[in-house]
Design an enzyme around this catalytic site. Structure first.
Site, PDB file in Angstrom:
ATOM      1  N   ARG A  58      26.515  22.124  46.791  1.00 36.85           N
ATOM      2  CA  ARG A  58      25.371  23.007  46.542  1.00 36.85           C
ATOM      3  C   ARG A  58      24.043  22.341  46.891  1.00 36.85           C
ATOM      4  O   ARG A  58      23.043  23.029  47.113  1.00 36.85           O
ATOM      5  CB  ARG A  58      25.397  23.510  45.097  1.00 36.85           C
ATOM      6  CG  ARG A  58      26.429  24.613  44.896  1.00 36.85           C
ATOM      7  CD  ARG A  58      26.519  25.025  43.455  1.00 36.85           C
ATOM      8  NE  ARG A  58      27.581  24.346  42.755  1.00 36.85           N
ATOM      9  CZ  ARG A  58      27.604  24.143  41.443  1.00 36.85           C
ATOM     10  NH1 ARG A  58      26.607  24.554  40.698  1.00 36.85           N
ATOM     11  NH2 ARG A  58      28.625  23.541  40.878  1.00 36.85           N
ATOM     12  N   GLU A  95      29.341  16.991  34.342  1.00 35.90           N
ATOM     13  CA  GLU A  95      29.600  17.694  33.079  1.00 35.90           C
ATOM     14  C   GLU A  95      31.095  17.966  32.919  1.00 35.90           C
ATOM     15  O   GLU A  95      31.604  18.029  31.820  1.00 35.90           O
ATOM     16  CB  GLU A  95      28.807  19.018  33.093  1.00 35.90           C
ATOM     17  CG  GLU A  95      28.231  19.416  31.758  1.00 35.90           C
ATOM     18  CD  GLU A  95      27.582  20.801  31.817  1.00 35.90           C
ATOM     19  OE1 GLU A  95      27.196  21.268  32.900  1.00 35.90           O
ATOM     20  OE2 GLU A  95      27.480  21.409  30.735  1.00 35.90           O
TER      21      GLU A  95
HETATM   22  O1  LIG Z   1      23.978  16.563  36.769  1.00 34.29           O
HETATM   23  P1  LIG Z   1      25.475  16.613  36.902  1.00 34.29           P
HETATM   24  O2  LIG Z   1      26.166  16.538  35.570  1.00 34.29           O
HETATM   25  O3  LIG Z   1      25.988  15.595  37.852  1.00 34.29           O
HETATM   26  O4  LIG Z   1      25.866  18.056  37.448  1.00 34.29           O
HETATM   27  C1  LIG Z   1      25.196  18.678  38.499  1.00 34.29           C
HETATM   28  C2  LIG Z   1      26.059  18.768  39.723  1.00 34.29           C
HETATM   29  O5  LIG Z   1      27.211  19.581  39.466  1.00 34.29           O
HETATM   30  C3  LIG Z   1      27.323  20.581  40.480  1.00 34.29           C
HETATM   31  O6  LIG Z   1      28.084  20.166  41.561  1.00 34.29           O
HETATM   32  P2  LIG Z   1      29.679  20.091  41.563  1.00 34.29           P
HETATM   33  O7  LIG Z   1      30.090  18.667  41.334  1.00 34.29           O
HETATM   34  O8  LIG Z   1      30.242  21.117  40.651  1.00 34.29           O
HETATM   35  O9  LIG Z   1      30.065  20.353  43.062  1.00 34.29           O
HETATM   36  P3  LIG Z   1      29.717  21.479  44.144  1.00 34.29           P
HETATM   37  O10 LIG Z   1      28.268  21.251  44.528  1.00 34.29           O
HETATM   38  O11 LIG Z   1      30.658  21.103  45.245  1.00 34.29           O
HETATM   39  O12 LIG Z   1      29.950  22.833  43.541  1.00 34.29           O
HETATM   40  C4  LIG Z   1      25.888  20.816  40.917  1.00 34.29           C
HETATM   41  O13 LIG Z   1      25.820  21.384  42.200  1.00 34.29           O
HETATM   42  C5  LIG Z   1      25.295  19.434  40.858  1.00 34.29           C
HETATM   43  O14 LIG Z   1      25.514  18.697  42.053  1.00 34.29           O
HETATM   44  N1  LIG Z   2      26.579  24.215  33.682  1.00 34.77           N
HETATM   45  C1  LIG Z   2      26.632  24.100  35.017  1.00 34.77           C
HETATM   46  N2  LIG Z   2      26.498  25.202  35.792  1.00 34.77           N
HETATM   47  C2  LIG Z   2      26.552  25.102  37.138  1.00 34.77           C
HETATM   48  N3  LIG Z   2      26.732  23.947  37.781  1.00 34.77           N
HETATM   49  C3  LIG Z   2      26.866  22.839  37.044  1.00 34.77           C
HETATM   50  N4  LIG Z   2      27.060  21.544  37.382  1.00 34.77           N
HETATM   51  C4  LIG Z   2      27.135  20.820  36.258  1.00 34.77           C
HETATM   52  N5  LIG Z   2      27.001  21.586  35.175  1.00 34.77           N
HETATM   53  C5  LIG Z   2      26.834  22.865  35.638  1.00 34.77           C
END
Ligand SMILES: O=P(O)(O)OC[C@H]1O[C@H](OP(=O)(O)OP(=O)(O)O)[C@H](O)[C@@H]1O
Ligand SMILES: Nc1ncnc2[nH]cnc12
Length: 170
Positions: A58, A95
């Protein structure tokens, strides 16, 4: 434009207790997507970065149009095994899991001014490991910028030495 109503909240995804912020509902709305990127651009434009760095996946969705809007380069931090050239890596937790991020060894020149960008700041794990990668390449981190910040997870507490910008807060 009020962007928060464009984000869909899904309870207990991908695990029980997580209130997932689904940005796909914002992204498919052209005006909301554009307003999101413009808002992020106005927060950081005056810092005059040389590069935007964004973590997969993302971070690419917001980072690439932001770099385009600012007329600067974009560097992807990718999940393990995706980059074809020589890489550096950093492990991270989030998370709801853990993973490894990688960057090409020549992605950033020493001293280049970098702003690290992602769609969302939760615990800060992802951004912390992206910071580690930029530091390994001796990039100069000007700031961190997010579309969404989950303030209740206190990600900022672990990132105190950095300027942090966010557009939408929960
Ligand atoms: O602050 P944090 O606890 O690290 O969480 C935030 C991260 O989690 C999500 O990515 P995700 O790892 O779900 O992967 P994606 O972008 O491939 O959906 C979001 O896009 C952030 O990169
Ligand atoms: N609560 C949340 N919603 C969407 N993306 C996330 N990445 C980590 N925590 C998340």
């Amino acid at each position: 434009m009020d962007l928060k109503p464009k984000i869909r909240e899904i309870m207990d995804f991908p695990k029980k207790g997580i209130n997932f912020k689904d940005i796909t509902t914002l992204l498919k709305d052209g005006q909301a997507f554009r307003a999101s990127i413009k808002s992020m651009a106005e927060l950081i434009r005056d810092r005059k970065p040389d590069l935007i760095v964004g973590p997969e996946a993302r971070g690419f969705i917001v980072g690439a149009p932001l770099a385009y809007e600012l007329g600067i380069g974009f560097v992807p931090a990718r999940k393990s095994g995706k980059l074809p050239y020589k890489t550096i890596h950093a492990k991270y937790q989030l998370e709801y899991g853990n993973d490894v991020l990688e960057m090409h060894i020549d992605a950033i020149n020493p001293g280049q001014k970098v702003i690290i960008v992602d769609d969302l700041l939760a615990t800060g794990g992802t951004i912390f490991s992206t910071i580690e990668l930029v530091k390994q390449l001796k990039g100069d981190i000007l700031a961190l910028a997010f579309l969404i910040e989950l303030t209740y997870l206190n990600g900022r507490e672990h990132l105190k030495e950095y300027d942090i910008y966010s557009v939408i807060r929960y």
